[in-house]
Design a protein around this motif. Structure first.
Motif, PDB file in Angstrom:
ATOM      1  N   UNK A  31     -24.952 -38.531 -30.670  1.00 16.12           N
ATOM      2  CA  UNK A  31     -24.981 -37.237 -30.702  1.00 16.12           C
ATOM      3  C   UNK A  31     -25.494 -36.500 -32.101  1.00 16.12           C
ATOM      4  N   UNK A  32     -24.828 -37.397 -33.030  1.00 13.27           N
ATOM      5  CA  UNK A  32     -25.492 -36.592 -34.376  1.00 13.27           C
ATOM      6  C   UNK A  32     -26.910 -36.848 -34.817  1.00 13.27           C
ATOM      7  N   UNK A  39     -31.939 -29.760 -34.961  1.00 12.98           N
ATOM      8  CA  UNK A  39     -32.102 -28.567 -36.349  1.00 12.98           C
ATOM      9  C   UNK A  39     -33.300 -28.886 -36.809  1.00 12.98           C
ATOM     10  N   UNK A  40     -34.073 -30.169 -37.046  1.00 13.18           N
ATOM     11  CA  UNK A  40     -35.375 -30.303 -37.811  1.00 13.18           C
ATOM     12  C   UNK A  40     -36.510 -29.738 -36.902  1.00 13.18           C
ATOM     13  N   UNK A  41     -36.304 -29.780 -35.544  1.00 17.59           N
ATOM     14  CA  UNK A  41     -37.416 -29.182 -34.749  1.00 17.59           C
ATOM     15  C   UNK A  41     -37.349 -27.876 -34.641  1.00 17.59           C
ATOM     16  N   UNK A 132     -21.173 -35.473 -41.390  1.00 14.87           N
ATOM     17  CA  UNK A 132     -22.017 -36.871 -41.718  1.00 14.87           C
ATOM     18  C   UNK A 132     -23.167 -36.432 -42.069  1.00 14.87           C
ATOM     19  N   UNK A 133     -24.084 -37.373 -42.639  1.00 13.52           N
ATOM     20  CA  UNK A 133     -25.184 -37.303 -43.269  1.00 13.52           C
ATOM     21  C   UNK A 133     -26.245 -36.893 -42.142  1.00 13.52           C
ATOM     22  N   UNK A 134     -26.129 -37.540 -41.160  1.00 13.88           N
ATOM     23  CA  UNK A 134     -27.162 -36.957 -40.057  1.00 13.88           C
ATOM     24  C   UNK A 134     -27.344 -35.610 -39.521  1.00 13.88           C
ATOM     25  N   UNK A 135     -26.121 -34.903 -40.136  1.00 15.87           N
ATOM     26  CA  UNK A 135     -26.135 -33.474 -39.806  1.00 15.87           C
ATOM     27  C   UNK A 135     -26.490 -32.658 -40.987  1.00 15.87           C
ATOM     28  N   UNK A 136     -25.924 -33.231 -42.151  1.00 14.73           N
ATOM     29  CA  UNK A 136     -25.991 -32.396 -43.429  1.00 14.73           C
ATOM     30  C   UNK A 136     -27.528 -32.783 -44.058  1.00 14.73           C
ATOM     31  N   UNK A 137     -28.092 -33.688 -43.857  1.00 16.15           N
ATOM     32  CA  UNK A 137     -29.499 -33.850 -44.159  1.00 16.15           C
ATOM     33  C   UNK A 137     -30.443 -32.679 -43.650  1.00 16.15           C
TER      34      UNK A 137
END
Length: 261
Positions: A31-32, A39-41, A132-137
């Motif tokens: 999910x993350x 978010x990136x897209x 988590x980094x997968x979200x914060x990055x």
């Protein structure tokens, strides 16, 4: 960029989203990744990102250490504690007895989820509580375009659960952090579209949605990114009525692969 499109990310923290986390939600590690790609897209279209962060003390009404049986033994995680069991002496609070019993009573009177004991999780100041980094990055990447994200802290009061982002399950007199978050409500009310992702689908996401659809007109703005949330196993049926009501009120399901619109 439209400031009227909000992404609300609920509790995507290490303890929920890592297989090594203390309250790991199966499937959340995927999910993350999907949420981060979303978010990136869509970083040129998302006007505001709001992250919630579940945050607890070790002594918490939902943790095993708070309760004991007649032999002084704590309950196992995922034990359900009802008012009947407390009044019958099966379980008793070790701390703040009167307030704890009153909490269970009010919880049941309000028709909230049954009180469940969880493993100690998202402890204040620990790695487990970190987003988590997968979200914060990707959030940081989005921020570098001139945007400011927000973090809503919830759960710090040890005498009430705080599943939903807007308020605690049972708001406590004299403790404003447990009452309706009017600043967050104002942002949601002024949005055109609200996308929501997070963990767990059965609990904190569901209760956030439950609270949101009580706000006038918000349900029709809501887009539930269904491939960016997962259930806590064994609790799948608990939140079904909430999602059914949200869809009936005008909320829509979405996928992370779909373009923001």
């Amino acid at each position: 960029m439209s400031p009227k499109i909000i992404l609300l990310v609920v509790d995507m923290q290490y303890d929920f989203c890592s297989p090594d986390g203390s309250l790991y939600v199966k499937g959340s590690e995927k999910d993350i990744v999907r949420t981060g790609k979303f978010i990136s897209k869509n970083q040129d279209f998302i006007g505001q990102i709001i992250l919630t962060q579940d945050t607890h003390n070790v002594i918490d009404i939902s943790h095993p250490v708070f309760w004991e049986d007649k032999h002084g033994r704590p309950p196992d995680p995922f034990t359900e504690i009802s008012l009947k069991k407390v009044l019958g002496g099966i379980w008793r609070p070790r701390f703040h007895k009167d307030k704890a019993v009153d909490y269970i009573r009010k919880l049941e009177n309000q028709g909230e989820f049954p009180h469940t004991i969880w493993p100690e999780h998202c402890i204040l100041g620990t790695r487990g509580g970190a987003i988590v980094d997968e979200i914060m990055d990707p959030v940081r990447e989005w921020s570098r375009k001139g945007n400011f994200y927000e973090v809503v802290i919830k759960g710090t009061n040890p005498l009430t659960e705080h599943f939903g982002a807007l308020k605690a399950n049972v708001p406590l007199p004299g403790h404003p952090e447990t009452h309706l978050n009017t600043a967050l409500v104002d942002k949601l009310m002024h949005a055109d579209i609200i996308y929501i992702a997070g963990e767990a689908k059965t609990h904190c996401v569901a209760n956030t949605i439950k609270q949101m659809i009580h706000l006038s007109g918000v349900a029709k703005k809501l887009r539930i990114i269904e491939d960016c949330m997962s259930d806590i196993p064994g609790f799948e049926k608990l939140s079904v009525p909430i999602y059914e009501k949200a869809l009936h009120e005008g909320a829509k399901l979405a996928l992370s692969t779909q373009a923001v619109q």
